[in-house]
Design a protein around this motif. Structure first.
Motif, PDB file in Angstrom:
ATOM      1  N   VAL A 160       1.037  -1.478  -0.086  1.00 43.41           N
ATOM      2  CA  VAL A 160      -0.240   0.275  -0.164  1.00 43.41           C
ATOM      3  C   VAL A 160       0.680   1.419   0.086  1.00 43.41           C
ATOM      4  CG1 VAL A 160      -1.642   1.631   0.525  1.00 43.41           C
ATOM      5  CG2 VAL A 160      -1.728  -1.211   1.775  1.00 43.41           C
ATOM      6  N   VAL A 168      -4.346   4.683   6.031  1.00 46.15           N
ATOM      7  CA  VAL A 168      -4.646   3.342   5.885  1.00 46.15           C
ATOM      8  C   VAL A 168      -4.290   2.361   7.021  1.00 46.15           C
ATOM      9  CG1 VAL A 168      -2.619   1.441   5.205  1.00 46.15           C
ATOM     10  CG2 VAL A 168      -2.264   4.229   4.013  1.00 46.15           C
ATOM     11  N   THR A 172      -7.878  -0.389   3.952  1.00 49.42           N
ATOM     12  CA  THR A 172      -7.380  -0.302   3.101  1.00 49.42           C
ATOM     13  C   THR A 172      -7.004  -1.291   3.119  1.00 49.42           C
ATOM     14  OG1 THR A 172      -7.184   1.851   3.749  1.00 49.42           O
ATOM     15  CG2 THR A 172      -5.894   1.498   2.358  1.00 49.42           C
ATOM     16  N   SER A 176      -7.105  -3.501  -1.481  1.00 51.13           N
ATOM     17  CA  SER A 176      -5.389  -3.031  -1.836  1.00 51.13           C
ATOM     18  C   SER A 176      -5.750  -4.037  -2.994  1.00 51.13           C
ATOM     19  CB  SER A 176      -4.439  -3.424  -1.006  1.00 51.13           C
ATOM     20  OG  SER A 176      -3.499  -3.406  -2.493  1.00 51.13           O
TER      21      SER A 176
END
Length: 290
Positions: A160, A168, A172, A176
């Motif tokens: 990420v 984040v 998240t 991803s």
């Protein structure tokens, strides 16, 4: 519809494999310049005096032959952070690591960081695997609470990138697109290779002998130079141990040789970087756009 999804998934995997092959050829076929950055590397033994280039903090312990980021104790957070910036823009980090715990229980996880600011140990709601949820650079997350839906012996490895303006979070990581599944729990010879050149980060899975090489994921992004590398880990109610057995960092840009040497501390020291041509990974990075 199911067949179409299978075909699309196969095409994505084929494209990823072809890209990794081209990336690898660029490493191998050029000038074969390789400088090991010793101030950013360590091989098991961690010096604990003022010459050490690493911060060991939180629950992390520098043991005889490795650094244990977290013991098998619930709610622990540990970090291993290098003090020196990685000045070259053509580099590789090879990590020999081990995560040990009960499969399928979620231990909680660890992360490798390349960030503009030095990573810091963080806990609480504004933290992600031991670091702050806002960072500039990228994190490579090995989160054992996110298993592979098809093979529960495997867990996710997730890349990420963040510009530092958004948080984040666990969600998240789950969303991803830059991730793969891998069987890294309780594996003693597990090696991750992270390479960066010309706006591309590529993550490879290897073994100690170099006989197995597998592409995990790649990401096109422009990283700010002189970032800092480090590791953090965190445990949950069913804790795992997270160990770093060695870290090797290589510079592949001859023009950055002098700049990649370590900071001075007290009396002048000889540059810790050295030119090495690793026979098994002799490589240089060329411009991938050429």
């Amino acid at each position: 519809r199911e067949n179409t999804q299978i075909i699309m998934a196969s095409r994505r995997q084929l494209n990823l494999t072809l890209f990794a092959l081209l990336f690898w050829v660029n490493f191998v076929q050029c000038e074969k310049f390789s400088q090991e950055l010793e101030n950013l590397s360590f091989d098991g033994r961690m010096p604990l005096d003022d010459t050490a280039s690493w911060y060991v903090s939180g629950s992390a312990l520098a043991l005889k032959d490795y650094v244990r980021l977290t013991p098998a104790v619930a709610d622990r957070t540990g970090a291993l952070i290098n003090k020196d910036p990685l000045k070259t823009e053509k580099w590789e980090v090879r990590i020999h690591m081990k995560v040990a715990g009960e499969l399928g229980k979620g231990g909680h996880g660890m992360a490798f960081w390349y960030t503009h600011d030095t990573p810091k140990v963080a806990t609480g709601p504004n933290s992600i695997l031991g670091n702050t949820t806002k960072y500039t650079g990228f994190g490579l997350f090995l989160d054992t609470t996110i298993p592979d839906n098809r093979d529960h012996a495997k867990n996710k490895i997730i890349l990420v990138h963040s510009a530092g303006n958004t948080e984040v979070t666990q969600e998240t990581l789950k969303r991803s697109a830059y991730q793969c599944s891998s069987m890294y729990m309780n594996v003693s010879d597990y090696v991750l290779s992270i390479k960066y050149n010309d706006g591309v980060v590529i993550v490879m899975i290897e073994d100690l002998e170099g006989t197995r090489t597998e592409t995990c994921t790649r990401l096109r992004t422009k990283l700010k130079p002189s970032g800092y590398i480090g590791f953090t880990a965190q445990t949950s109610d069913t804790p795992s141990t997270h160990d770093i057995l060695s870290v090797k960092v290589y510079n592949f840009d001859p023009e950055k040789y002098a700049e990649a040497t370590p900071r001075e501390s007290g009396a002048a020291r000889e540059p810790a970087g050295k030119d090495v041509i690793r026979q098994e990974h002799a490589k240089d990075i060329s411009d991938m756009s050429s």
